[in-house]
Design a protein around this motif. Structure first.
Motif, PDB file in Angstrom:
ATOM      1  N   LEU A  61      26.012  18.415 -17.941  1.00 27.92           N
ATOM      2  CA  LEU A  61      25.183  17.662 -18.882  1.00 27.92           C
ATOM      3  C   LEU A  61      25.191  16.179 -18.546  1.00 27.92           C
ATOM      4  N   VAL A  62      26.340  15.654 -18.186  1.00 28.22           N
ATOM      5  CA  VAL A  62      26.423  14.240 -17.799  1.00 28.22           C
ATOM      6  C   VAL A  62      25.574  13.993 -16.553  1.00 28.22           C
ATOM      7  N   MET A  63      25.659  14.896 -15.582  1.00 27.56           N
ATOM      8  CA  MET A  63      24.845  14.747 -14.376  1.00 27.56           C
ATOM      9  C   MET A  63      23.357  14.801 -14.711  1.00 27.56           C
ATOM     10  N   LEU A  64      22.989  15.705 -15.610  1.00 35.57           N
ATOM     11  CA  LEU A  64      21.590  15.835 -16.008  1.00 35.57           C
ATOM     12  C   LEU A  64      21.083  14.565 -16.664  1.00 35.57           C
ATOM     13  N   LEU A  65      21.832  14.042 -17.635  1.00 38.62           N
ATOM     14  CA  LEU A  65      21.387  12.841 -18.348  1.00 38.62           C
ATOM     15  C   LEU A  65      21.345  11.626 -17.423  1.00 38.62           C
ATOM     16  N   ALA A  66      22.356  11.479 -16.565  1.00 43.21           N
ATOM     17  CA  ALA A  66      22.370  10.341 -15.637  1.00 43.21           C
ATOM     18  C   ALA A  66      21.209  10.424 -14.663  1.00 43.21           C
ATOM     19  N   SER A  67      20.946  11.613 -14.138  1.00 37.31           N
ATOM     20  CA  SER A  67      19.824  11.781 -13.205  1.00 37.31           C
ATOM     21  C   SER A  67      18.500  11.506 -13.905  1.00 37.31           C
ATOM     22  N   PHE A  68      18.374  11.968 -15.145  1.00 38.24           N
ATOM     23  CA  PHE A  68      17.140  11.762 -15.900  1.00 38.24           C
ATOM     24  C   PHE A  68      16.881  10.278 -16.127  1.00 38.24           C
ATOM     25  N   LEU A  69      17.910   9.537 -16.515  1.00 39.45           N
ATOM     26  CA  LEU A  69      17.743   8.103 -16.742  1.00 39.45           C
ATOM     27  C   LEU A  69      17.404   7.366 -15.457  1.00 39.45           C
ATOM     28  N   LEU A  70      18.052   7.747 -14.355  1.00 37.32           N
ATOM     29  CA  LEU A  70      17.764   7.098 -13.087  1.00 37.32           C
ATOM     30  C   LEU A  70      16.344   7.408 -12.616  1.00 37.32           C
ATOM     31  N   SER A 122       0.816  -1.221   0.000  1.00 37.01           N
ATOM     32  CA  SER A 122       0.000   0.000   0.000  1.00 37.01           C
ATOM     33  C   SER A 122       0.843   1.262   0.000  1.00 37.01           C
ATOM     34  N   ILE A 123       1.949   1.227   0.725  1.00 40.17           N
ATOM     35  CA  ILE A 123       2.776   2.430   0.833  1.00 40.17           C
ATOM     36  C   ILE A 123       4.030   2.353  -0.041  1.00 40.17           C
ATOM     37  N   GLY A 124       4.218   1.236  -0.744  1.00 40.41           N
ATOM     38  CA  GLY A 124       5.411   1.053  -1.567  1.00 40.41           C
ATOM     39  C   GLY A 124       5.642   2.166  -2.574  1.00 40.41           C
ATOM     40  N   PRO A 125       4.620   2.555  -3.377  1.00 40.48           N
ATOM     41  CA  PRO A 125       4.846   3.637  -4.341  1.00 40.48           C
ATOM     42  C   PRO A 125       5.279   4.945  -3.692  1.00 40.48           C
ATOM     43  N   SER A 126       4.718   5.269  -2.528  1.00 38.03           N
ATOM     44  CA  SER A 126       5.117   6.510  -1.854  1.00 38.03           C
ATOM     45  C   SER A 126       6.540   6.407  -1.320  1.00 38.03           C
ATOM     46  N   VAL A 127       6.947   5.220  -0.875  1.00 35.55           N
ATOM     47  CA  VAL A 127       8.334   5.031  -0.426  1.00 35.55           C
ATOM     48  C   VAL A 127       9.302   5.251  -1.590  1.00 35.55           C
ATOM     49  N   ILE A 128       8.956   4.706  -2.762  1.00 32.59           N
ATOM     50  CA  ILE A 128       9.802   4.880  -3.934  1.00 32.59           C
ATOM     51  C   ILE A 128       9.844   6.349  -4.352  1.00 32.59           C
ATOM     52  N   THR A 129       8.703   7.040  -4.252  1.00 33.42           N
ATOM     53  CA  THR A 129       8.682   8.464  -4.567  1.00 33.42           C
ATOM     54  C   THR A 129       9.579   9.247  -3.613  1.00 33.42           C
ATOM     55  N   GLY A 130       9.476   8.957  -2.319  1.00 35.73           N
ATOM     56  CA  GLY A 130      10.344   9.615  -1.348  1.00 35.73           C
ATOM     57  C   GLY A 130      11.807   9.315  -1.596  1.00 35.73           C
ATOM     58  N   PHE A 131      12.105   8.074  -1.969  1.00 38.35           N
ATOM     59  CA  PHE A 131      13.472   7.694  -2.309  1.00 38.35           C
ATOM     60  C   PHE A 131      13.974   8.498  -3.499  1.00 38.35           C
ATOM     61  N   ALA A 132      13.136   8.649  -4.524  1.00 32.28           N
ATOM     62  CA  ALA A 132      13.531   9.402  -5.719  1.00 32.28           C
ATOM     63  C   ALA A 132      13.781  10.867  -5.393  1.00 32.28           C
ATOM     64  N   LEU A 133      12.922  11.457  -4.568  1.00 32.44           N
ATOM     65  CA  LEU A 133      13.104  12.856  -4.198  1.00 32.44           C
ATOM     66  C   LEU A 133      14.379  13.049  -3.380  1.00 32.44           C
ATOM     67  N   ALA A 134      14.622  12.129  -2.429  1.00 33.97           N
ATOM     68  CA  ALA A 134      15.831  12.223  -1.618  1.00 33.97           C
ATOM     69  C   ALA A 134      17.077  12.042  -2.472  1.00 33.97           C
ATOM     70  N   ASN A 190      10.746   5.873 -11.776  1.00 33.05           N
ATOM     71  CA  ASN A 190       9.338   6.067 -12.107  1.00 33.05           C
ATOM     72  C   ASN A 190       8.723   4.775 -12.634  1.00 33.05           C
ATOM     73  N   TRP A 191       9.486   4.047 -13.456  1.00 30.07           N
ATOM     74  CA  TRP A 191       8.991   2.757 -13.946  1.00 30.07           C
ATOM     75  C   TRP A 191       8.808   1.777 -12.789  1.00 30.07           C
ATOM     76  N   LEU A 192       9.763   1.777 -11.858  1.00 29.19           N
ATOM     77  CA  LEU A 192       9.651   0.892 -10.710  1.00 29.19           C
ATOM     78  C   LEU A 192       8.439   1.248  -9.864  1.00 29.19           C
ATOM     79  N   GLN A 193       8.156   2.536  -9.738  1.00 26.26           N
ATOM     80  CA  GLN A 193       6.982   2.970  -8.981  1.00 26.26           C
ATOM     81  C   GLN A 193       5.696   2.498  -9.654  1.00 26.26           C
ATOM     82  N   ARG A 194       5.607   2.631 -10.965  1.00 27.74           N
ATOM     83  CA  ARG A 194       4.416   2.172 -11.683  1.00 27.74           C
ATOM     84  C   ARG A 194       4.271   0.652 -11.575  1.00 27.74           C
ATOM     85  N   TRP A 195       5.404  -0.052 -11.666  1.00 27.84           N
ATOM     86  CA  TRP A 195       5.349  -1.513 -11.544  1.00 27.84           C
ATOM     87  C   TRP A 195       4.869  -1.910 -10.153  1.00 27.84           C
TER      88      TRP A 195
END
Length: 284
Positions: free
Chosen positions: A257-266, A199-211, A271-276
């Motif tokens: 630019l490298v930091m931007l692209l790496a962060s975007f891919l991660l 139930s709280i898994g997606p919110s945990v992943i969201t918090g992880f992504a923000l952190a 986000n895919w893991l959250q949807r899954w």
């Protein structure tokens, strides 16, 4: 008025607050000005470098180590915050104890505290002559001016993102579901694993992504406690600042630019893991 125009007007849903076209236009214009335009400028400035020079900049030993420190420690800090933040949320939501509101307010301190103040405070506490550092020194543990100090600072600034993301979700979770699980013979760990976490898994992943996103680009609270030693405790944002001070603007934008692209891919992966997780929780 033609019949087709009348039919289109009747089919279009009426909203209480009109102005979709105007608000959409303002939204796109504002996002383009604030978000897209700086990113386009980043690509344009980096294009001043030849491809060979770009590869040389981003694959230099100093740059690779700085990126490794920034992304590696940000990932570790976000994982630690995901676990410990979940424990903090559980205590704040599920239990009543004296000064609970005070503890709840303390969680927000990293939000309100200027990052430079946080860095100075952490450095003073974890230095060899600090309150905590002096206790760790006999064990051969040095925090300030080491990668461990960077990790401490990233955990400090990232914890509220997990707590404040998961807390309302756990508070809205019906406690009767846990009671029903227990009445059906499930153990406490089975209830947590099969009822609470889905139930709280997606919110945990969201918090992880923000952190994680906050930790990758953190600068103010890190530079004081890191020591900023090239090849040891130098973070990528600091290296970008150094390149700017050397008037090597294209080199700085290449690292950014490298930091931007790496962060975007991660973030796409997260986000895919959250949807899954959401889909898996609905089908479970």
């Amino acid at each position: 008025m033609s019949t087709q125009a009348v039919s289109l007007r009747t089919l279009r849903p009426r909203t209480v607050i009109p102005g979709f076209g105007l608000t959409l236009g303002l939204t796109l214009a504002w996002l383009s000005l604030i978000v897209l335009l700086p990113l386009v400028g980043l690509f344009i400035k980096t294009s001043e470098l030849t491809f060979a020079r770009f590869i040389a900049v981003i694959t230099s030993e100093r740059t690779l180590h700085a990126l490794q420190i920034s992304f590696g420690l940000a990932l570790v800090a976000a994982l630690i915050n995901a676990v410990l933040g979940l424990i903090v949320v559980w205590v704040l939501v599920r239990y009543e104890f004296p000064f609970r509101r005070v503890v709840d307010a303390i969680v927000d301190i990293p939000f309100a505290l200027p990052t430079a103040v946080a860095g100075i405070a952490l450095t003073a506490i974890y230095a060899e002559n600090g309150w905590v550092g002096s206790l760790l020194k006999p064990f051969g543990i040095q925090v300030s001016f080491t990668p461990l100090g960077i990790l401490v600072a990233l955990i400090f600034i990232g914890l509220p993102f997990v707590v404040r993301t998961v807390q309302p979700v756990l508070a809205d979770l019906n406690a009767e579901l846990e009671e029903a699980s227990a009445s059906l013979g499930a153990s406490r760990w089975q209830t947590i694993w099969r009822v609470v976490l889905p139930s709280i898994g997606p919110s945990v992943i969201t918090g992880f992504a923000l952190a994680f996103a906050r930790a990758v680009g953190e600068y103010g609270s890190v530079i004081f406690i890191a020591g900023n030693l090239p090849g040891i405790s130098e973070i990528a944002p600091l290296l970008i600042v150094i390149r700017l001070e050397e008037f090597r603007y294209a080199d700085a934008t290449a690292i950014a630019l490298v930091m931007l692209l790496a962060s975007f891919l991660l973030l796409i992966l997260i986000n895919w893991l959250q949807r899954w997780t959401e889909g898996h929780g609905r089908t479970a």
